[in-house]
Design an enzyme around this catalytic site. Structure first.
Site, short mmCIF file in Angstrom:
data_model
loop_
_atom_site.label_atom_id
_atom_site.label_comp_id
_atom_site.label_asym_id
_atom_site.label_seq_id
_atom_site.Cartn_x
_atom_site.Cartn_y
_atom_site.Cartn_z
N GLU A 264 0.85 -1.20 0.00
CA GLU A 264 0.00 0.00 0.00
C GLU A 264 0.88 1.24 0.00
OE1 GLU A 264 -2.72 0.60 3.22
OE2 GLU A 264 -3.49 -1.46 3.14
N GLU A 318 -13.61 4.48 0.32
CA GLU A 318 -14.41 3.56 1.13
C GLU A 318 -15.15 4.40 2.17
OE1 GLU A 318 -12.31 -0.43 1.92
OE2 GLU A 318 -10.64 0.93 1.47
#
Length: 432
Positions: A264, A318
């Protein structure tokens, strides 16, 4: 005749190897989180991904709808499982998990890696961390039982907080309280050939040191650089400094041969009022310049010429994630699959102009680091010379002197593979 044949082969190899790398970027992936209630269906996401140069997708679970939607696309898939205790305690459970979540979809769905657990050190539960290795071993055994050993790797993902020191990069070392656990995990990585996955975020380093020159350093923009006092290496960006700190920790631990993967990294495009630097301009600069840096094949100062496989965070926002506002604003695309901002990943986008851009917007007040993703201790916060270098640094004056070979390469790049082969065949017939 010899000269004609020579020209033919020169043209052939120019077409074959001189094509710009715009069709795919095999070292660039994207994280596909699902903590949201407004995401498009998997089929729409698969179509979106096929319109980009992204070749890898990392899931945090093993949603069968997504895995099936990515079948026969050629996109590599990383899947995850969070049931570490269950996998660790029962080999038969691990076999059942593999039979359910992997076997029915492979190889049509190109699953390449299974992440067992994610950022386990952030939980502060040593017993949980101790279960990582047996869980990974049981999943590995289950893959071997399914004749998938070696085809699909097994690993886990770490935050930068596994380092007790990262400044300067040459002094990177693992935290002593994790050392025994990491040793077992790294032995597993080495034995199975799986990667050591970490999550470096220059964004969080900037939160700890919100100076303009630190912003430029974090965004790959022109800056004076920061010298590692031990190695005397000048670092020009925070990403390289963070990755090399991990490499130094692996080296001092005796595992420098274990491959590093960036699971990430990203930059939020908005955040709470007290989150410094959360703008679309900064997010675009970070991701676009990171991609350009990876495409340059320069590697890092301690790993020159080695491209680090890197997964951008994230495909979508999200909207159900807890924490600071930035946690819900990392998406490269919106739920309607339009771009949040353009970083040159679409196949129709001209990706040749990714030179670092100059800083930038007026900054809001500094803020404390977010609590959701734990950064390493202050990273490369070294005294810096005055200010970033001239904004024209890195610009190129092309004029009208494009060489003939570049013109031929441009012609070849405009052709599809079948058309290119037809073109070469016709040229061969004309020459002969």
């Amino acid at each position: 005749m010899e000269a004609s044949v020579y020209r033919f082969f020169l043209l052939f190899f120019l077409c074959l190897y001189g094509l710009p790398q715009t069709k795919s970027q095999p070292f660039i992936g994207v994280n596909y989180g699902q903590t949201a209630d407004n995401l498009p269906p998997p089929s729409a996401t698969a179509k979106l991904l096929r319109s980009t140069t992204i070749q890898k997708v990392r899931l945090y679970g093993s949603d069968p709808a997504i895995i099936k939607a990515l079948a026969n696309t050629g996109i590599e898939i990383v899947i995850g499982t969070g049931d570490v205790p269950g996998l660790a305690s029962d080999p038969s459970f691990a076999r059942s998990w593999v039979e359910t979540n992997v076997v029915p979809y492979y190889p049509a769905s190109k699953i390449t890696l299974i992440d067992v657990g994610n950022e386990a050190t952030t939980f502060g539960d040593r017993n949980f961390m101790l279960q990582l290795l047996p869980a990974m071993k049981n999943v590995q055994s289950a893959l071997e039982a399914a004749s998938l050993g070696g085809k699909i790797k097994v690993s886990t993902v770490h935050t930068m907080s596994i380092l007790s020191q990262s400044d300067p990069p040459s002094a990177g070392v693992f935290a002593a309280d994790h050392a025994d656990i990491l040793k077992g995990l790294l032995e597993f990585n080495r034995e199975t050939g799986s990667p050591f996955a970490v999550n470096p975020y220059p964004f969080f380093a900037y939160q700890s040191d919100p100076r303009p020159e630190t912003l430029a350093f974090c965004l790959f923009q022109p800056n004076p650089g920061r010298v590692d006092a031990n190695s005397k290496i000048k670092y020009m960006n925070m990403f390289d400094a963070q990755v090399d700190a991990v490499y130094s920790a692996l080296s001092s631990f005796g595992f420098k041969d274990v491959e590093i993967v960036v699971a990430e990294t990203g930059w939020p495009y908005k955040g709470d009022p007290d989150e410094v630097g959360t703008t679309i301009e900064n997010a675009k600069a970070y991701n676009k310049n990171l991609i350009a840096h990876l495409k340059s094949m320069a590697g890092t100062p301690l790993m020159p010429g080695k491209v680090i496989e890197t997964y951008l965070f994230a495909l979508y926002d999200e909207n159900l994630k807890p924490g600071k506002g930035s946690e819900r604003a990392f998406g490269l695309f919106k739920p309607d699959v339009t771009m949040t901002y353009d970083i040159g990943l679409t196949k129709t986008t001209n990706q040749t102009s990714m030179a670092p851009q100059s800083p930038m917007p007026r900054l809001p007040p500094a803020a404390a680091p977010t609590s959701q993703t734990i950064p390493a201790p202050p990273q490369m916060i070294l005294p810096s010379p005055t200010s970033p270098s001239d904004k024209n640094s890195g610009q190129t004056d092309v004029h009208n002197s494009t060489p003939r070979s570049a013109s031929l390469a441009h012609l070849c790049s405009s052709l599809s593979v079948p058309s290119m082969m037809l073109f070469v065949s016709v040229m061969y017939a004309l020459i002969m």
